[in-house]
Design a protein around this motif. Structure first.
Motif, mmCIF file in Angstrom:
data_model
loop_
_atom_site.group_PDB
_atom_site.id
_atom_site.type_symbol
_atom_site.label_atom_id
_atom_site.label_comp_id
_atom_site.label_asym_id
_atom_site.label_seq_id
_atom_site.Cartn_x
_atom_site.Cartn_y
_atom_site.Cartn_z
ATOM 1 N N ASN A 1 -17.913 -5.611 5.285
ATOM 2 C CA ASN A 1 -17.897 -4.672 4.210
ATOM 3 C C ASN A 1 -17.074 -3.538 4.572
ATOM 4 O O ASN A 1 -16.866 -2.968 5.642
ATOM 5 N N VAL A 2 -15.758 -3.457 3.566
ATOM 6 C CA VAL A 2 -14.639 -2.471 3.956
ATOM 7 C C VAL A 2 -15.406 -0.888 4.085
ATOM 8 O O VAL A 2 -14.459 -0.143 4.585
ATOM 9 N N TYR A 3 -16.251 -0.736 3.231
ATOM 10 C CA TYR A 3 -16.981 0.764 3.129
ATOM 11 C C TYR A 3 -17.549 1.243 4.649
ATOM 12 O O TYR A 3 -18.085 2.253 4.794
ATOM 13 N N SER A 4 -17.810 0.152 5.617
ATOM 14 C CA SER A 4 -18.431 0.776 6.645
ATOM 15 C C SER A 4 -17.519 0.588 7.851
ATOM 16 O O SER A 4 -16.841 -0.373 7.843
ATOM 17 N N SER B 1 0.829 -1.295 0.106
ATOM 18 C CA SER B 1 -0.028 -0.029 -0.019
ATOM 19 C C SER B 1 0.801 1.209 -0.030
ATOM 20 O O SER B 1 1.774 1.283 0.858
ATOM 21 N N GLY C 1 -15.839 -5.832 -2.860
ATOM 22 C CA GLY C 1 -15.270 -4.962 -1.944
ATOM 23 C C GLY C 1 -15.450 -5.780 -0.555
ATOM 24 O O GLY C 1 -14.837 -5.379 0.611
ATOM 25 N N GLY D 1 -8.081 -3.529 1.002
ATOM 26 C CA GLY D 1 -9.036 -2.918 0.457
ATOM 27 C C GLY D 1 -9.258 -2.155 -0.631
ATOM 28 O O GLY D 1 -8.124 -1.583 -0.971
ATOM 29 N N PRO D 2 -10.339 -2.024 -1.458
ATOM 30 C CA PRO D 2 -10.582 -1.040 -2.782
ATOM 31 C C PRO D 2 -10.423 0.325 -2.003
ATOM 32 O O PRO D 2 -10.092 1.266 -2.977
ATOM 33 N N ASN D 3 -10.489 0.713 -1.030
ATOM 34 C CA ASN D 3 -10.688 1.830 -0.225
ATOM 35 C C ASN D 3 -9.254 2.377 0.016
ATOM 36 O O ASN D 3 -9.042 3.400 0.684
ATOM 37 N N GLY D 4 -8.431 1.544 0.116
ATOM 38 C CA GLY D 4 -7.016 1.710 0.437
ATOM 39 C C GLY D 4 -6.469 1.229 1.848
ATOM 40 O O GLY D 4 -5.270 1.429 2.472
ATOM 41 N N ASN D 5 -7.664 0.801 2.615
ATOM 42 C CA ASN D 5 -7.414 0.202 3.921
ATOM 43 C C ASN D 5 -7.086 -1.105 4.024
ATOM 44 O O ASN D 5 -7.297 -2.053 3.052
ATOM 45 N N SER E 1 -5.148 2.212 8.059
ATOM 46 C CA SER E 1 -5.044 3.236 6.677
ATOM 47 C C SER E 1 -3.622 3.522 6.723
ATOM 48 O O SER E 1 -3.145 4.305 7.383
#
Length: 271
Positions: A117-120, A10, A101, A54-58, A73
């Motif tokens: 869910n990586v977005y939550s 990353s 994701g 994850g796709p959000n960079g985390n 992060s």
């Protein structure tokens, strides 16, 4: 051991998932420098065991004895515990990223498959238990070309198969194999489309064919009870087995090259 299981890229750096360490490790492969960052907790025997980018960079850490999903992060060096989730000790071992994701955790002692869910960042909306499923005792998860998740057998004698489009136990099945306890730890999708299991106590490398749903013992491995833990694919088609108790690096040659993009894709570049 302080760190175990997964290395992830990353921002060009490599993140070490804390297993017995109270800190996350960060390695810069350009400058060859290492740093301890982001204290996660007081070190215990098994905080986290495996993870994915994850796709959000985390980077998402699979909870072992931790009661939380770990979220790190790399851009801000901030670590967050998402939970508590009320998990059993050594709940999961290994994780895999889905195209949606979501992240699937392989059940070690847990009676359920874990999905995150990586977005939550709220446990009530981010995490669900899928099950109950039996047996557990897996160490590693691999995303197959057909979209199913393959769980690597460790203490059990069955390959676990999960269709992540089904959010219930009906999406789970098993394939009986003959392997000793603690047979494998970790696996990787090879360039042939088969899943390679890294032998831990087993006498052979394991090969699972997701298309035919068949298992084969291949390539007798070195002797020893704690040989390898984890595997990764090289662009030339070779699979590298990470030595745990072995004094040698293990190499499985599939003779089928794979593109660098495939080898580095976050769906497959994990343990």
């Amino acid at each position: 051991l302080e760190f175990r299981r997964v290395l992830f890229r990353s921002n060009g750096n490599v993140v070490f998932v804390p297993y017995q360490s109270a800190n996350i490790g960060m390695f810069n492969p350009v400058s060859y420098t290492y740093s301890n960052i982001a204290t996660v907790a007081t070190a215990s025997s098994t905080l986290f065991s495996g993870g994915v980018l994850g796709p959000n960079g985390n980077v998402i850490f699979a909870p072992a004895s931790s009661g939380n999903v770990g979220v790190f992060s790399p851009s801000t060096s901030v670590f967050t515990n998402v939970g508590p989730l009320g998990l059993v000790s050594t709940a999961f071992s290994g994780a895999v990223l889905l195209p949606t994701g979501n992240v699937v955790f392989a059940p070690a002692s847990s009676a359920n498959i874990g999905m995150y869910n990586v977005y939550s960042m709220t446990a009530s909306t981010a995490y669900i238990n899928i099950g109950p499923v039996t047996p557990t005792g897996f160490s590693g998860a691999v995303l197959a070309p057909n979209g199913n998740v393959v769980f690597v057998p460790s203490t059990g004698t069955q390959v676990g198969l999960y269709n992540p489009t089904i959010l219930s136990a009906s999406g789970y099945s098993t394939l009986q194999i003959a392997t000793p306890a603690n047979g494998f730890q970790g696996g990787v999708l090879s360039s042939t489309g088969n899943v390679i299991f890294a032998p831990y106590a087993g006498a052979n490398v394991g090969l699972y064919d997701p298309t035919l749903r068949t298992y084969t013992n291949v390539y007798q491995s070195a002797s020893g009870s704690t040989k390898f833990s984890g595997a990764t694919l090289l662009p030339d088609g070779r699979v590298v087995l990470c030595p745990y108790g072995s004094t040698n690096v293990g190499i499985v040659n599939t003779l089928v090259p794979a593109g660098p993009e495939f080898c580095l894709a976050p769906y497959f570049n994990k343990y």
